[in-house]
Scaffold this active site. Structure first.
Site, PDB file in Angstrom:
ATOM      1  N   CYS A  35     -10.423  33.494   2.044  1.00  0.00           N
ATOM      2  CA  CYS A  35      -9.314  34.375   1.723  1.00  0.00           C
ATOM      3  C   CYS A  35      -9.411  35.598   2.605  1.00  0.00           C
ATOM      4  O   CYS A  35     -10.439  35.844   3.216  1.00  0.00           O
ATOM      5  CB  CYS A  35      -9.398  34.847   0.259  1.00  0.00           C
ATOM      6  SG  CYS A  35      -9.156  33.521  -0.926  1.00  0.00           S
ATOM      7  N   GLY A  70      -5.794  32.608   4.794  1.00  0.00           N
ATOM      8  CA  GLY A  70      -5.192  32.095   3.569  1.00  0.00           C
ATOM      9  C   GLY A  70      -3.693  32.052   3.673  1.00  0.00           C
ATOM     10  O   GLY A  70      -3.052  33.100   3.773  1.00  0.00           O
ATOM     11  N   GLY A 118     -14.672  34.575  -1.229  1.00  0.00           N
ATOM     12  CA  GLY A 118     -15.966  33.916  -1.445  1.00  0.00           C
ATOM     13  C   GLY A 118     -15.944  33.134  -2.741  1.00  0.00           C
ATOM     14  O   GLY A 118     -14.910  33.071  -3.410  1.00  0.00           O
ATOM     15  N   TYR A 163     -15.369  28.705  13.618  1.00  0.00           N
ATOM     16  CA  TYR A 163     -13.983  28.293  13.420  1.00  0.00           C
ATOM     17  C   TYR A 163     -13.112  29.318  12.703  1.00  0.00           C
ATOM     18  O   TYR A 163     -11.970  29.529  13.073  1.00  0.00           O
ATOM     19  CB  TYR A 163     -13.940  26.979  12.638  1.00  0.00           C
ATOM     20  CG  TYR A 163     -12.569  26.640  12.075  1.00  0.00           C
ATOM     21  CD1 TYR A 163     -11.594  26.103  12.906  1.00  0.00           C
ATOM     22  CD2 TYR A 163     -12.251  26.880  10.746  1.00  0.00           C
ATOM     23  CE1 TYR A 163     -10.322  25.807  12.409  1.00  0.00           C
ATOM     24  CE2 TYR A 163     -10.995  26.594  10.243  1.00  0.00           C
ATOM     25  CZ  TYR A 163     -10.027  26.045  11.071  1.00  0.00           C
ATOM     26  OH  TYR A 163      -8.790  25.758  10.589  1.00  0.00           O
TER      27      TYR A 163
HETATM   28  P1  5GP Z   1     -11.177  16.475  11.693  1.00  0.00           P
HETATM   29  O1  5GP Z   1     -11.192  15.837  13.052  1.00  0.00           O
HETATM   30  O2  5GP Z   1     -12.509  16.583  11.126  1.00  0.00           O
HETATM   31  O3  5GP Z   1     -10.203  15.801  10.772  1.00  0.00           O
HETATM   32  O4  5GP Z   1     -10.613  17.950  11.866  1.00  0.00           O
HETATM   33  C1  5GP Z   1     -11.297  18.850  12.644  1.00  0.00           C
HETATM   34  C2  5GP Z   1     -10.379  19.986  12.952  1.00  0.00           C
HETATM   35  O5  5GP Z   1     -10.164  20.762  11.775  1.00  0.00           O
HETATM   36  C3  5GP Z   1     -10.928  20.920  13.998  1.00  0.00           C
HETATM   37  O6  5GP Z   1      -9.880  21.132  14.918  1.00  0.00           O
HETATM   38  C4  5GP Z   1     -11.221  22.208  13.274  1.00  0.00           C
HETATM   39  O7  5GP Z   1     -10.800  23.296  14.067  1.00  0.00           O
HETATM   40  C5  5GP Z   1     -10.403  22.131  12.041  1.00  0.00           C
HETATM   41  N1  5GP Z   1     -11.143  22.686  10.900  1.00  0.00           N
HETATM   42  C6  5GP Z   1     -12.444  22.915  10.774  1.00  0.00           C
HETATM   43  N2  5GP Z   1     -12.723  23.420   9.563  1.00  0.00           N
HETATM   44  C7  5GP Z   1     -11.588  23.532   8.913  1.00  0.00           C
HETATM   45  C8  5GP Z   1     -11.229  24.010   7.626  1.00  0.00           C
HETATM   46  O8  5GP Z   1     -12.060  24.433   6.833  1.00  0.00           O
HETATM   47  N3  5GP Z   1      -9.905  23.982   7.329  1.00  0.00           N
HETATM   48  C9  5GP Z   1      -8.971  23.517   8.208  1.00  0.00           C
HETATM   49  N4  5GP Z   1      -7.692  23.522   7.849  1.00  0.00           N
HETATM   50  N5  5GP Z   1      -9.274  23.045   9.408  1.00  0.00           N
HETATM   51  C10 5GP Z   1     -10.559  23.055   9.762  1.00  0.00           C
HETATM   52 MG    MG Z   2      -9.055  22.874  15.437  1.00  0.00          MG
END
Ligand code: 5GP
Ligand code: MG
Length: 463
Positions: free
Chosen positions: A2, A28, A103, A245
């Site tokens: 958040c 968020g 958190g 990320y």
């Molecule tokens: P995957 O290939 O595992 O389906 O997706 C990986 C992608 O999701 C990467 O581009 C990364 O930047 C993104 N990503 C990583 N962690 C998160 C998260 O906690 N939430 C979201 N929405 N995307 C994430």
């Molecule tokens: Mg990504």
């Protein structure tokens, strides 16, 4: 996950809060709320949706006063009713207390039980409501002591902002898992924000981060500070995934600039796992910075092989079989003329479930890429997060069920390499003091009994 904002002593408190939330939108996207106080009345506006949709001009006019709090919420599986949108606001003996939280607490069950036993009735399923109950129960004229007493009862990850009448309070858990920083608007007004990119937008000067275990109380241009017992340098467990990320690259968190950290992660990845290719590219946007670092280090040109469409908003068309890849393609489109017949190194910040990576790779092939070598700027994510990052269960985390080679086969790349744990930590300015439980399963704060059972079940493969 958040974003939180607090503004102390500024005539445009709510408008600045709105701007701050705008800058924290990536933290968020599900809902947002602002609470303000003008020494007589308390005002609140909460709505679902993006910050730009959640507040109209009229709302911002009605949010009067010189102190304000704001919150934007990440979509999780939890209840999404408007009642559960933060900041949580209560009146106690006629005086307002509001709180916004980033958190996850790990001892909510224990606190619920205790408080309900003592007669509390809860209206929401938010951790922040528990915190307000604890506050009204132990009110103390000495504000510092009051907050120390309450916050020592919390376990888990919390960066918090409070509004208690015209005082704004900020706090971080003693491990400092989530970020929070202080900015100065002018000599008598301050701002608290999850990330420094919010300060830039409101033209505030970055003062410093709230330290792990620190509570700051801000009123009329004065900042007082007190620490939770047991906070020490050696306890630090800042969320490394913020760097990989989650945080914005233009933010300064955990003593470093996120853009530079990501470039260093990419450079380290190139040292560990070079490859031969025509060019290096990223999966935008999150992979851009590590890809640049990788390309600079290895001396192969960086190209933009995929274009991002910035106007997607919320996709409302339910994908049928025919529209199966619609969601993937609407956002990112490969450039055929760049990719055709090329050997490419594709840098991505992380793989979670593997499903988006798989579809991106399929798109790249369709656009004519001849060889695809995928490089990931963090180690395999094998363990769920109990402190606020929305990682799925072990069952859904591809790296906790498959070897790297099996993942490479699943996403159909010619090679797949991940950054090592040591390599990742080595590029951090302050190499110790990070939580890396999602890679190692070494949880810095004990996870609740009911959740640890769940973890064990998954390890034993019974779920
Ligand atoms: P995957 O290939 O595992 O389906 O997706 C990986 C992608 O999701 C990467 O581009 C990364 O930047 C993104 N990503 C990583 N962690 C998160 C998260 O906690 N939430 C979201 N929405 N995307 C994430
Ligand atoms: Mg990504």
């Amino acid at each position: 996950m958040c974003g939180i904002i607090g503004i102390s002593n500024h005539p445009d408190a709510a408008k600045l809060t709105f701007l701050g939330l705008y800058a924290l939108q990536h933290r968020g996207e599900e809902a947002a709320g602002i609470v303000s106080y003008d020494k007589e009345n308390i005002y609140k506006v909460k709505n679902e949706g993006l910050v730009s949709d959640a507040f109209g001009e009229k709302d911002l006019e009605e949010l009067k006063g010189s102190t304000a709090l704001g919150h934007c919420r990440y979509s999780t599986t939890g209840s999404s009713s408007v009642r559960n949108i933060q900041p949580f606001l209560a009146k106690h003996k006629g005086n307002p207390i509001a709180v916004a939280h980033n958190g996850n607490l790990t001892n909510t069950e224990v606190l619920y039980d205790k408080l309900e036993e003592q007669g509390s009735i809860f209206q929401t399923s938010m951790d922040s409501e528990i915190i307000v109950h604890l506050l009204v129960r132990s009110r103390n004229e000495d504000m510092k002591q009051w907050f120390v007493d309450v916050l020592t009862q919390l376990k888990g990850a919390f960066s918090l902002v409070f509004l208690v009448e015209d005082v704004i309070i900020g706090a971080r858990d003693s491990n400092g898992i989530k970020p929070l920083c202080i900015g100065k608007l002018d000599n008598s007004s301050y701002v608290l924000a999850s990330e420094s990119c919010a300060l830039d937008l409101m033209n505030a000067e970055f003062v410093r981060e709230v330290q792990p275990g620190e509570i700051v109380l801000i009123k009329n241009g004065n900042i007082e500070s007190v620490y939770l017992p047991g906070s020490s340098e050696t306890n630090k467990a800042r969320c490394i995934f913020e760097n990989i990320y989650f945080a914005r690259p233009d933010s300064h968190i955990f003593g470093d600039n996120v853009y530079h950290v990501r470039k260093r992660l990419g450079a380290q990845l190139a040292k560990e796992h070079p490859a031969d290719a025509d060019f290096v590219m990223a999966i935008p946007d999150s992979g851009n910075y590590a890809a640049l670092g990788y390309a600079h280090e290895i001396g192969i040109p960086f190209e933009v092989g995929i274009i991002r469409n910035h106007y997607i908003g919320r996709t409302f068309i339910q994908p049928t079989q025919f529209l199966r890849d619609f969601r993937v393609r609407i956002k990112l489109n490969p450039i055929r003329d760049v990719l055709k017949g090329k050997k490419v190194i594709v840098v991505e910040d992380s793989i979670v479930r593997g499903t988006t990576s798989r579809s991106r790779v399929e798109e790249l092939r369709r656009a004519g890429a001849k060889e695809i070598h995928m490089r990931i700027s963090c180690p395999p994510i094998k363990w769920p997060c109990f402190y606020g990052i929305d990682f799925p269960s072990k069952r859904e985390l591809i790296a906790s069920n498959k070897s790297v080679q099996e993942i490479a086969d699943f996403i159909e790349v010619d090679s797949l390499k991940y950054l090592s744990l040591e390599g990742m930590l080595s590029v951090m300015k302050d190499t110790s003091g990070f939580c890396h439980a999602c890679f190692t399963g070494e949880y810095p704060i004990q996870i609740p009994e009911n959740k640890s059972k769940y973890l064990l079940e998954k390890v034993n493969g019974s779920a």
